[in-house]
Write a protein that holds these residues in place. Structure first.
Motif, PDB file in Angstrom:
ATOM      1  N   UNK A 140       0.641  -0.928  -0.637  1.00 14.62           N
ATOM      2  CA  UNK A 140      -0.061   0.547   0.382  1.00 14.62           C
ATOM      3  C   UNK A 140       0.574   1.460   0.260  1.00 14.62           C
ATOM      4  N   UNK A 141       2.262   1.328   1.138  1.00 15.26           N
ATOM      5  CA  UNK A 141       2.900   1.905   0.209  1.00 15.26           C
ATOM      6  C   UNK A 141       3.544   2.266  -0.573  1.00 15.26           C
ATOM      7  N   UNK A 142       4.086   1.348  -1.101  1.00 16.42           N
ATOM      8  CA  UNK A 142       4.301   2.137  -2.212  1.00 16.42           C
ATOM      9  C   UNK A 142       3.312   2.604  -3.472  1.00 16.42           C
ATOM     10  N   UNK A 143       2.320   1.784  -3.599  1.00 12.15           N
ATOM     11  CA  UNK A 143       1.169   2.100  -4.767  1.00 12.15           C
ATOM     12  C   UNK A 143       0.452   3.577  -4.245  1.00 12.15           C
ATOM     13  N   UNK A 144       0.603   4.073  -3.041  1.00 12.17           N
ATOM     14  CA  UNK A 144       0.242   5.887  -2.477  1.00 12.17           C
ATOM     15  C   UNK A 144       1.196   6.209  -3.043  1.00 12.17           C
ATOM     16  N   UNK A 145       2.674   5.779  -2.598  1.00  9.34           N
ATOM     17  CA  UNK A 145       3.379   6.693  -2.919  1.00  9.34           C
ATOM     18  C   UNK A 145       3.548   7.388  -4.798  1.00  9.34           C
ATOM     19  N   UNK A 146       3.093   6.520  -5.085  1.00  4.74           N
ATOM     20  CA  UNK A 146       3.662   5.726  -7.016  1.00  4.74           C
ATOM     21  C   UNK A 146       2.500   6.722  -7.093  1.00  4.74           C
ATOM     22  N   UNK A 147       1.135   6.431  -6.817  1.00  4.76           N
ATOM     23  CA  UNK A 147       0.351   7.347  -7.602  1.00  4.76           C
ATOM     24  C   UNK A 147       0.200   8.975  -7.605  1.00  4.76           C
ATOM     25  N   UNK A 148       0.401   8.971  -5.882  1.00  5.43           N
ATOM     26  CA  UNK A 148       0.391  10.568  -5.439  1.00  5.43           C
ATOM     27  C   UNK A 148       1.285  11.317  -5.981  1.00  5.43           C
ATOM     28  N   UNK A 149       2.162  10.844  -6.838  1.00  4.06           N
ATOM     29  CA  UNK A 149       3.210  11.557  -7.742  1.00  4.06           C
ATOM     30  C   UNK A 149       3.298  11.409  -9.762  1.00  4.06           C
ATOM     31  N   UNK A 150       1.977  10.583  -9.710  1.00  3.95           N
ATOM     32  CA  UNK A 150       1.919  10.518 -11.486  1.00  3.95           C
ATOM     33  C   UNK A 150       0.533  11.570 -11.787  1.00  3.95           C
ATOM     34  N   UNK A 151      -0.128  10.809 -10.344  1.00  3.49           N
ATOM     35  CA  UNK A 151      -2.082  11.618 -11.200  1.00  3.49           C
ATOM     36  C   UNK A 151      -2.050  12.992 -11.347  1.00  3.49           C
ATOM     37  N   UNK A 152      -2.723  13.358 -11.499  1.00  9.35           N
ATOM     38  CA  UNK A 152      -2.850  14.910 -12.036  1.00  9.35           C
ATOM     39  C   UNK A 152      -3.863  15.215 -10.839  1.00  9.35           C
ATOM     40  N   UNK A 153      -3.722  16.393  -9.991  1.00  4.99           N
ATOM     41  CA  UNK A 153      -4.400  17.149  -9.521  1.00  4.99           C
ATOM     42  C   UNK A 153      -5.873  17.030 -10.077  1.00  4.99           C
ATOM     43  N   UNK A 154      -5.963  17.441 -10.760  1.00  8.29           N
ATOM     44  CA  UNK A 154      -7.440  18.045 -11.575  1.00  8.29           C
ATOM     45  C   UNK A 154      -8.876  16.322 -12.318  1.00  8.29           C
ATOM     46  N   UNK A 155      -8.027  15.629 -12.053  1.00  4.45           N
ATOM     47  CA  UNK A 155      -8.944  14.146 -11.282  1.00  4.45           C
ATOM     48  C   UNK A 155      -7.932  12.859 -11.437  1.00  4.45           C
ATOM     49  N   UNK A 156      -7.995  13.549  -9.412  1.00  6.01           N
ATOM     50  CA  UNK A 156      -6.969  13.040  -8.860  1.00  6.01           C
ATOM     51  C   UNK A 156      -8.185  11.842  -8.083  1.00  6.01           C
ATOM     52  N   UNK A 157      -8.610  12.571  -7.380  1.00  2.00           N
ATOM     53  CA  UNK A 157     -10.217  11.933  -6.600  1.00  2.00           C
ATOM     54  C   UNK A 157     -10.945  10.848  -7.906  1.00  2.00           C
ATOM     55  N   UNK A 158     -10.866  10.687  -8.986  1.00  4.17           N
ATOM     56  CA  UNK A 158     -12.162   9.754  -9.821  1.00  4.17           C
ATOM     57  C   UNK A 158     -10.848   8.639 -10.195  1.00  4.17           C
ATOM     58  N   UNK A 159      -9.458   9.228 -10.343  1.00  8.74           N
ATOM     59  CA  UNK A 159      -8.150   8.631 -10.899  1.00  8.74           C
ATOM     60  C   UNK A 159      -8.322   7.336  -9.733  1.00  8.74           C
ATOM     61  N   UNK A 160      -8.033   8.041  -8.147  1.00  7.92           N
ATOM     62  CA  UNK A 160      -7.531   7.096  -6.977  1.00  7.92           C
ATOM     63  C   UNK A 160      -9.297   5.714  -6.840  1.00  7.92           C
ATOM     64  N   UNK A 161     -10.311   6.368  -7.500  1.00  6.65           N
ATOM     65  CA  UNK A 161     -11.518   5.813  -7.353  1.00  6.65           C
ATOM     66  C   UNK A 161     -11.872   4.981  -7.848  1.00  6.65           C
ATOM     67  N   UNK A 162     -10.834   4.983  -9.372  1.00  9.00           N
ATOM     68  CA  UNK A 162     -10.711   3.686 -10.278  1.00  9.00           C
ATOM     69  C   UNK A 162      -9.882   2.731  -9.951  1.00  9.00           C
ATOM     70  N   UNK A 163      -8.791   3.188  -9.092  1.00  5.37           N
ATOM     71  CA  UNK A 163      -7.605   2.218  -8.833  1.00  5.37           C
ATOM     72  C   UNK A 163      -8.421   1.680  -7.487  1.00  5.37           C
ATOM     73  N   UNK A 164      -8.679   2.410  -6.255  1.00  6.48           N
ATOM     74  CA  UNK A 164      -9.454   1.629  -5.218  1.00  6.48           C
ATOM     75  C   UNK A 164     -10.951   0.684  -5.836  1.00  6.48           C
TER      76      UNK A 164
END
Length: 421
Positions: A333-357
């Protein structure tokens, strides 16, 4: 003249110090909210299947309740991404906590009036949906104030810490009766609402992404642009199938060794303790080991842990296998969360994280259904088969990530790789 030259620098220094102090205060406030909210969800998540099994004595009821709870979570995730991207986090956190209080109060009333197991099943579905909305909101807020691996490890440690305390509190409360467990959920949810009340931080302003379907499409596109995230998500999704099977089957398996209602909580609390230690160490490990290699290693460890849990001859060895699985999950989880925070754009962060979750949680109701449809004496064989499937997915992810490492990686989206402080 010297004073005039020094003053701007001094002012900038003071401004930076004030900004850093404000960021630390916000991080502490969010940590308190996350602790209370996650603890309330953890207590409810532990109490509901145990209460169902104690009332009905049926693995079918326990597995079906687990499946329905996680189905409700998936529905909430599918609609929650767009809501979170365009809403005030303070409002969402307070509303989620208050809704959980109402559900807990209704469930306590059902217990007192003898409404039966259906009331607990309905409470599980409602609490599951509420937990996902608050979790997604906290993920977005946390991503705005903490992007380093160690900061993400600290947030993961909070989550795992509540997983440690939640089963202990739930098990203790269940000794006095199910109503006391939901009273505890109501109290913790009230504390979460109180902690969120003074929250003024509104992170990562984003334009409305329209309907939930359009938001999900935007999130899918954002994730697919980063193949590293795709492979990591696939590996963790298969790991979650193992966790789902064990969560649903643990009350049945533990009953073969002990009849104590606190035994399930103790086993998962021991597992959470291992996860906390692993998550705390993961931030430092990521400074030395490539994320791709680390996530493949811990996923392989999860397959081994599940096979050991299936073959465990005693309660102690079963608990040790759960601890190994939880530790692997904490690092992943630490690896995934760190990677997605660095790679995902803020404008769709919630939507992208929702897709991943959504992808990560999709195996959870499947685990409940598989457990409900399996004879209790055949559950160990089911766990071994799931471990084999996870090992195959991990092997495919290792090959895919290895190929990505041999060619240039997709750059982070504009604004995604925020500065670390």
């Amino acid at each position: 003249m010297i004073g005039r030259l020094v003053m701007p620098s001094a002012v900038n220094s003071e401004g930076q110090q004030d900004g850093a102090a404000a960021a630390r205060r916000t991080a502490r406030q969010i940590g308190l909210i996350r602790t209370c909210d996650s603890l309330a969800g953890s207590v409810a998540q532990t109490a509901i299947p145990v209460a169902i099994f104690r009332i009905t004595g049926s693995a079918l009821w326990a597995g079906s309740t687990f499946a329905l709870e996680w189905t409700a979570r998936l529905v909430a995730i599918s609609c929650g991404g767009a809501l979170i991207d365009r809403s005030n986090p303070r409002t969402l956190l307070i509303a989620s906590a208050c809704a959980r209080v109402l559900v807990a109060a209704a469930t306590i009333t059902a217990f007192m009036t003898g409404a039966g197991p259906l009331a607990i099943v309905a409470a599980g579905a409602a609490v599951g949906a509420i937990n996902e909305v608050s979790y997604l909101t906290l993920e977005k807020v946390g991503a705005a104030v903490a992007v380093s691996a160690r900061a993400q490890a600290a947030q993961t440690a909070i989550d795992q810490g509540t997983v440690l305390l939640g089963p202990l509190l739930a098990g203790t409360a269940l000794l006095a009766g199910p109503a006391w467990a939901f009273t505890m959920v109501a109290v913790l949810s009230t504390m979460a609402a109180g902690a969120a009340w003074p929250l003024t931080h509104r992170p990562m302003h984003a334009r409305s992404t329209g309907t939930p379907a359009r938001a999900l499409r935007a999130g899918v596109r954002a994730v697919l642009k980063q193949p590293v995230l795709c492979w990591m998500t696939a590996a963790l999704a298969s790991m979650n199938l193992l966790a789902a099977l064990l969560q649903a089957a643990t009350p049945v398996l533990v009953a073969t060794w002990t009849t104590s209602p606190a035994a399930v909580g103790i086993a998962w609390s021991a597992a959470a303790a291992a996860a906390i230690a692993a998550a705390a160490a993961a931030g430092r490990i990521l400074d030395r080991v490539a994320p791709r290699r680390l996530i493949v290693a811990v996923c392989a460890g999860a397959a081994l842990a599940t096979a050991c849990a299936a073959a465990a001859p005693t309660y102690a060895l079963f608990t040790a296998a759960l601890a190994l699985l939880a530790a692997a999950e904490g690092v992943a989880l630490v690896v995934l969360r760190t990677t997605r925070v660095r790679l995902l754009p803020p404008s769709v962060f919630g939507a992208a994280v929702a897709v991943m979750i959504f992808a990560l949680l999709l195996p959870m109701p499947l685990g409940g259904l598989l457990t409900a449809g399996t004879d209790p004496k055949h559950l160990p064989y089911l766990l071994v088969a799931a471990a084999a499937v996870h090992a195959a997915v991990t092997g495919a992810a290792a090959i895919g990530l290895g190929r990505l490492q041999s060619r240039p990686q997709s750059p982070p989206a504009p604004g995604a790789d925020r500065s670390q402080r």
